[in-house]
Design a protein around this motif. Structure first.
Motif, PDB file in Angstrom:
ATOM      1  N   CYS A   1      10.940 -37.985  -3.353  1.00 48.20           N
ATOM      2  CA  CYS A   1       9.881 -38.104  -2.457  1.00 48.20           C
ATOM      3  C   CYS A   1       8.899 -36.644  -2.206  1.00 48.20           C
TER       4      CYS A   1
ATOM      5  N   CYS B   1      13.372 -44.706   2.953  1.00 45.60           N
ATOM      6  CA  CYS B   1      12.674 -43.741   3.558  1.00 45.60           C
ATOM      7  C   CYS B   1      13.113 -43.628   5.171  1.00 45.60           C
ATOM      8  N   ARG B   2      13.081 -42.479   5.656  1.00 45.41           N
ATOM      9  CA  ARG B   2      13.524 -42.282   6.973  1.00 45.41           C
ATOM     10  C   ARG B   2      12.366 -41.954   8.085  1.00 45.41           C
ATOM     11  N   CYS B   3      11.170 -42.270   7.730  1.00 45.65           N
ATOM     12  CA  CYS B   3      10.263 -41.822   8.420  1.00 45.65           C
ATOM     13  C   CYS B   3      10.223 -42.337  10.008  1.00 45.65           C
TER      14      CYS B   3
ATOM     15  N   CYS C   1       6.816 -34.587   6.844  1.00 49.38           N
ATOM     16  CA  CYS C   1       7.494 -34.201   5.374  1.00 49.38           C
ATOM     17  C   CYS C   1       6.412 -33.500   4.729  1.00 49.38           C
TER      18      CYS C   1
ATOM     19  N   MET D   1       5.155 -38.132   4.029  1.00 52.12           N
ATOM     20  CA  MET D   1       5.017 -37.308   3.056  1.00 52.12           C
ATOM     21  C   MET D   1       3.439 -37.244   2.489  1.00 52.12           C
TER      22      MET D   1
ATOM     23  N   CYS E   1      16.622 -36.396   5.086  1.00 55.03           N
ATOM     24  CA  CYS E   1      16.306 -37.681   4.466  1.00 55.03           C
ATOM     25  C   CYS E   1      16.722 -37.230   3.092  1.00 55.03           C
TER      26      CYS E   1
HETATM   27  S1  SF4 Z   1      11.075 -37.424   2.675  1.00 56.66           S
HETATM   28 FE1  SF4 Z   1       9.882 -38.265   4.627  1.00 56.66          FE
HETATM   29  S2  SF4 Z   1       8.153 -39.690   3.808  1.00 56.66           S
HETATM   30 FE2  SF4 Z   1       9.627 -39.350   2.177  1.00 56.66          FE
HETATM   31  S3  SF4 Z   1      11.269 -40.912   2.142  1.00 56.66           S
HETATM   32 FE3  SF4 Z   1      12.047 -39.293   3.282  1.00 56.66          FE
HETATM   33  S4  SF4 Z   1      11.356 -39.718   5.714  1.00 56.66           S
HETATM   34 FE4  SF4 Z   1      10.040 -40.849   4.079  1.00 56.66          FE
END
Ligand code: SF4
Length: 374
Positions: free
Chosen positions: A342, A320-322, A359, A352, A335
């Motif tokens: 996701c 996850c790249r939040c 997201c 998300m 991401c």
């Molecule tokens: S899409 Fe957004 S919420 Fe989902 S894993 Fe990637 S960064 Fe995280």
């Protein structure tokens, strides 16, 4: 009504978009590349995605999301501690809807509820107080999430609980402040943007001058903005004009709601109940003086102390790249899990889950959500 109709007038909208594009062309020409702006607030992210502004401005202006979604920035440790609270016998956790689906290391509050924990969705802290009054045999714990916008109401609720001498009510405060995180973001050097669309709701409490340091110390302009499509277009227009003119100041174009000095009454209530301290933000780590914690007078309403919650090593979901997203380093498209593993039905990270998460907004208005009629 006339004014409200104008806010949604498509012809007026087209004219304004034309003017914004014109000034964007000149700003991009001046910089020799497309202009990069950050919308700090999650509500702005949703509006921008909903109105298709990113694609409208493509090639001229890139709009990146920032750390202004309260659910998204709640640290992994706080999430685990909230899950711990929900497992304590006799405790009922009261929270806003978005929080229940945020994935922790092994479960979410929704999952805990399926296993028998008592988790109630409420719409205001006052609802939690009412629950406490109506169910004296349960310990009601309200999860205090959000920025300067929601913190005064939480503070007021605890003052009311104290006045009523309620013993079965407490709050887990994960409330956070926006100006300190902006300072940390800018000091990190990760946030390479030409201007900020600043949060109108937060500024209504803090006052627009709380953000003046962004222009004065970091030389980046910002606009305190409202939330309708016209508000946002108008803010982008003013921001691009400041960039064109080489001005590095903060301008408030949401004057119907935001004053320079903010809401003194709300500030006073917050100061009476909370003291500031360092707080963990997802993706940003420890941000100095950005958390709100209960003052000594209110420790009996502090869920973290009342239930002696242990420290937990935070764990972010793999892949996850939040964290990078919340700093404006990437967009959801970068991401690898976005719109694949996701999705809102199976969220991997908090961005998300929340309706204000970038997201979720990209998926719903610019990704598969459009095709799937989400
Ligand atoms: S899409 Fe957004 S919420 Fe989902 S894993 Fe990637 S960064 Fe995280």
């Amino acid at each position: 009504m006339k004014v409200l109709n104008k806010l949604n007038d498509p012809e007026l909208g087209k004219k304004i978009v034309g003017r914004v594009k014109e000034v964007a062309c000149r700003a991009a020409e001046k910089l020799g590349r497309q202009v990069v702006l950050m919308e700090v607030c999650g509500t702005h992210t949703t509006s921008i995605s909903r109105m298709g502004l990113r694609s409208l401005m493509a090639g001229l202006v890139e709009l990146r999301s920032g750390p202004g979604c309260p659910v998204c920035v709640t640290g992994a440790e706080d999430i685990e501690r909230m899950l711990l609270l929900s497992r304590i016998p006799g405790v009922e956790v009261a929270t806003f809807g978005d929080m229940v689906r945020v994935p922790g290391k092994n479960n979410s509050l929704e999952g805990e509820r399926a296993r028998g924990s008592s988790v109630k969705i409420i719409y205001s802290p006052q609802d939690a107080l009412t629950l406490a009054r109506e169910t004296p045999d349960l310990e009601i714990v309200f999860l205090g999430i959000g920025f300067e916008t929601t913190a005064p109401l939480t503070a007021l609720t605890v003052k009311n609980a104290q006045a009523l001498n309620l013993k079965n009510f407490s709050v887990y405060s994960a409330h956070k402040l926006v100006p300190p995180v902006m300072r940390t973001l800018l000091n990190s050097g990760n946030c390479q943007v030409d201007g900020f669309i600043l949060p109108g709701h937060v500024s209504a409490v803090t006052g627009s001058r709380a953000f003046n340091f962004i222009g004065e110390e970091f030389g980046i302009p910002g606009i305190v903005s409202g939330f309708t499509p016209m508000d946002i277009l108008d803010s982008i227009y003013h921001l691009l004009t400041l960039i064109l003119q080489g001005e590095h100041r903060i301008k408030n174009v949401y004057r119907c709601v935001v004053r320079d000095e903010g809401n003194k009454e709300a500030q006073k209530t917050m100061a009476e109940c909370f003291h500031t301290g360092d707080a963990y933000w997802r993706g940003l780590g420890l941000v100095p003086e950005s958390g709100l914690y209960w003052r000594d007078t209110y420790t009996s309403y502090d869920a973290a102390q009342k239930f002696d919650l242990k420290k937990i090593v935070p764990a972010n979901p793999a892949g996850c790249r939040c964290g990078e997203l919340l700093q404006g380093i990437i967009t959801p498209w970068d991401c690898a899990l976005f719109d694949e593993q996701c999705t809102p039905a199976h969220p991997v990270g908090p961005c998300m889950v929340s309706s204000e998460g970038a997201c979720f907004a990209y998926y719903r208005f610019e990704g598969s959500g459009v095709r799937n009629g989400l």
